[in-house]
Design a protein around this motif. Structure first.
Motif, mmCIF file in Angstrom:
data_model
loop_
_atom_site.group_PDB
_atom_site.id
_atom_site.type_symbol
_atom_site.label_atom_id
_atom_site.label_comp_id
_atom_site.label_asym_id
_atom_site.label_seq_id
_atom_site.Cartn_x
_atom_site.Cartn_y
_atom_site.Cartn_z
ATOM 1 N N VAL A 267 0.346 -1.729 -0.313
ATOM 2 C CA VAL A 267 -0.106 0.339 -0.181
ATOM 3 C C VAL A 267 0.989 1.313 -0.340
ATOM 4 O O VAL A 267 0.935 2.452 -0.841
ATOM 5 N N LEU A 268 1.841 0.662 0.872
ATOM 6 C CA LEU A 268 3.024 2.427 1.128
ATOM 7 C C LEU A 268 3.373 3.191 -0.218
ATOM 8 O O LEU A 268 3.558 3.802 -0.706
ATOM 9 N N GLY A 271 0.128 2.461 -3.613
ATOM 10 C CA GLY A 271 -0.860 3.286 -3.707
ATOM 11 C C GLY A 271 -0.297 4.731 -3.755
ATOM 12 O O GLY A 271 -1.588 5.723 -4.152
ATOM 13 N N MET A 273 1.300 7.848 -2.947
ATOM 14 C CA MET A 273 1.215 8.088 -1.743
ATOM 15 C C MET A 273 2.020 8.300 -1.095
ATOM 16 O O MET A 273 1.242 9.114 0.821
ATOM 17 N N PRO A 274 3.196 8.088 -0.823
ATOM 18 C CA PRO A 274 3.815 7.234 0.247
ATOM 19 C C PRO A 274 4.667 9.046 1.225
ATOM 20 O O PRO A 274 4.356 8.364 2.427
ATOM 21 N N ILE A 277 1.848 9.626 3.152
ATOM 22 C CA ILE A 277 1.363 9.140 4.043
ATOM 23 C C ILE A 277 2.348 9.216 5.468
ATOM 24 O O ILE A 277 1.962 9.420 6.462
ATOM 25 N N VAL A 360 0.126 4.209 7.621
ATOM 26 C CA VAL A 360 0.206 3.847 5.763
ATOM 27 C C VAL A 360 -1.442 3.313 5.947
ATOM 28 O O VAL A 360 -1.839 4.088 4.609
ATOM 29 N N LEU A 361 -2.365 1.999 6.059
ATOM 30 C CA LEU A 361 -3.562 1.753 6.177
ATOM 31 C C LEU A 361 -4.475 3.252 6.044
ATOM 32 O O LEU A 361 -5.419 3.762 4.813
ATOM 33 N N ASN A 363 -3.768 6.624 6.362
ATOM 34 C CA ASN A 363 -3.794 7.882 5.640
ATOM 35 C C ASN A 363 -3.481 7.034 4.503
ATOM 36 O O ASN A 363 -3.400 8.636 3.385
ATOM 37 N N TYR A 364 -3.607 6.219 3.907
ATOM 38 C CA TYR A 364 -3.958 6.160 2.315
ATOM 39 C C TYR A 364 -5.185 6.974 1.926
ATOM 40 O O TYR A 364 -5.497 6.905 1.204
ATOM 41 N N GLY A 367 -5.707 10.458 2.387
ATOM 42 C CA GLY A 367 -4.844 10.121 1.219
ATOM 43 C C GLY A 367 -5.967 10.768 0.024
ATOM 44 O O GLY A 367 -6.589 11.587 -0.294
ATOM 45 N N LEU A 397 -6.238 0.763 -5.127
ATOM 46 C CA LEU A 397 -4.452 0.154 -5.193
ATOM 47 C C LEU A 397 -5.043 -0.995 -6.740
ATOM 48 O O LEU A 397 -5.497 -1.828 -7.505
#
Length: 511
Positions: A267-268, A271, A273-274, A277, A360-361, A363-364, A367, A397
């Motif tokens: 995901v990080l 996705g 948006m690292p 996040i 991570v999960l 804030n994804y 975002g 994703l």
């Protein structure tokens, strides 16, 4: 069971709480409205009138763990000459045993409940606070509950080598002979009752997400039958692991940890948006650190929103119920570590896994909302269905079916590891006496493994009953809080005596 084993089992402590839970379930089925109203009235009363009690216990125990780590008690080694397990093995077993699959569900959706809350919005931009409250409610205070009691139980098991692994035994330094009388029996009955009620409802939160994900992967209809089949499969997995003892749990915990971090890394980095996040996560950590004391003591005295009663107090109570099993397991695998290592290492492993998951999960999804890619808050407000909203997040994703497979495998591994440890602890609790280096009989572990899955399956047929039983879990936390205080007070007396004994032995050797 043979005669020898049956004579070693404490049948009253094993069966009476379970029969009480079954009686409550029967009451929920036959009189759902009346029983629900009565339980909600009790829960509301405790939250309204004694919310400060839960908050003080939370903050007090957290501060107590810091004192333990850096005081004269910190260097006490909890049995053995060196740690029984490597830090990775120990940390992964502790992290996965203490959270179940709820961590994945809440990580993906909890920010939405905060972003739409009146109190949170009154504090400022949801961008700043939605993630912060997640880190707070899954942060140092709840892990402090686990770690403080883990130290007390590890000291009881590995240092004092007590032959009873029960809540009451941890109070012996204060209760003395009353430990074996009515006060001790009452403490153990409350503990097992809370254990069964708490574990029976943990599937209520995450099972629908697991069922929905499998339905999406295999394009089959999501139904109660599918959920039951999933629960039975999980039961087989954790029963096999529990049957082989701590070694089996260690393997499952390591597998769970690798699957968990594989999902987070996917995901990080994929996705898109690292930076967002990680920066939002860092800001949330700073926000929690800056406002920690005020967050711990906020009671909403005018009851403008009821936020404290519905969230912070609820979370603290639910973690307290889980303290019946998880700290025993953490204590049992902590042989050879010092009190300082258990507390500081426990915070490191626990917060690393928990906070990284939410950062991570969570804030994804946040975002996606903030950058206008998809109106998740609008979707949730319209449908009220968190599970479908979560699946919508995952569909954004690349290769989302692979993501769903990773999610399903990680959730099953989390459930299996958590219930492995609970089955082992419950089995040990069923013995009248059991030495510190002895594992429960495999048949008893099999009995508890099956027992722990029966109520969740039965309760799938009645959502009102599930909600009622969850309320029972929260109510059970009220006496558990007093018992926790008693255990810790007893530990301090016992540990102080131990240090005096060590000092006297040292002086005797010098002379």
């Amino acid at each position: 069971m043979n005669k020898k084993l049956s004579q070693r089992i404490d049948w009253m402590i094993t069966l009476l709480p379970f029969l009480l839970i079954l009686a409550l379930c029967l009451t929920f089925f036959t009189a759902p409205e009346a029983s629900g109203a009565a339980l909600n009235a009790i829960r509301s009363f405790l939250g309204e009138e004694f919310g400060w009690y839960y908050l003080l216990i939370g903050l007090g125990i957290f501060l107590l763990t810091l004192y333990l780590a850096f005081s004269r008690f910190g260097p006490i080694r909890l049995g053995g000459d060196r740690p029984q397990y490597s830090f990775f093995q120990w940390g992964s077993m502790m992290f996965t045993a203490g959270l179940a699959a709820d961590i994945l569900f809440y990580s993906l959706c909890e920010w939405m409940t905060y972003a739409t809350d009146v109190h949170v919005r009154s504090l400022g931009d949801p961008q700043d606070w939605a993630g912060s409250f997640s880190l707070f409610h899954w942060g140092p205070v709840p892990w402090g509950f686990y770690l403080a009691l883990s130290v007390a139980f590890a000291f009881m098991i590995h240092v004092r080598k007590r032959n009873k692994q029960k809540y009451s035994e941890a109070c012996r330094a204060l209760l003395k002979q009353h430990t074996d009388g009515i006060p001790g029996r009452l403490i153990d009955l409350i503990a097992v009752f809370a254990l069964i009620a708490g574990t029976a409802t943990t599937f209520a939160v995450s099972a629908p997400l697991l069922s929905g994900a499998i339905s999406a992967i295999f394009s089959v209809k999501d139904s109660t039958a599918l959920t039951i089949a999933i629960l039975l499969f999980i039961c087989v997995v954790y029963t096999v692991c529990a049957y082989f003892g701590i070694h089996g749990i260690s393997i499952m915990a390591a597998s769970c940890t690798w699957l968990f971090f594989a999902l987070l890394l996917y995901v990080l980095f994929l996705g898109g948006m690292p930076r967002y996040i990680l920066e939002t996560g860092l800001s949330s950590i700073g926000n929690v650190a800056q406002n920690f004391i005020s967050l711990c003591t906020y009671t909403d005295p005018l009851r403008k929103t009821g936020f404290a009663q519905n969230t912070t107090i609820f979370y603290w109570a639910y973690w307290m119920v889980w303290c019946v099993a998880t700290p025993f397991f953490i204590g049992s695998i902590s042989r050879g570590r010092t009190i300082r290592e258990v507390i500081l290492g426990g915070y490191a492993a626990g917060l690393l896994g928990t906070w990284v998951s939410f950062i991570v999960l969570g804030n994804y999804g946040l975002g996606l909302q903030m950058f206008g890619k998809i109106d998740l808050l609008g979707m949730y407000a319209e449908s009220g269905n968190l599970y479908e909203t979560i699946l919508t997040i995952l569909r954004t994703l690349p290769g989302y079916r692979f993501v769903l497979i990773l999610l399903v495998l990680a959730m099953i591994a989390f459930y299996a590891t958590s219930f492995d440890s609970i089955a082992v602890v419950a089995s040990a609790y069923s013995y009248r006496e059991m030495s510190s280096d002895e594992e429960p009989d495999r048949r008893l572990k099999l009995f508890w493994s099956i027992l722990l899955i029966l109520l969740p399956i039965a309760l799938l047929f009645s959502e009102s009953s599930m909600a009622n039983l969850q309320t029972v879990s929260i109510i059970a936390a009220f006496p558990i809080g007093f018992i926790m205080i008693l255990i810790l007070a007893s530990f301090f007396r016992d540990a102080s005596d131990y240090l005096k004994e060590q000092e006297q032995e040292g002086n005797a050797k010098e002379h």
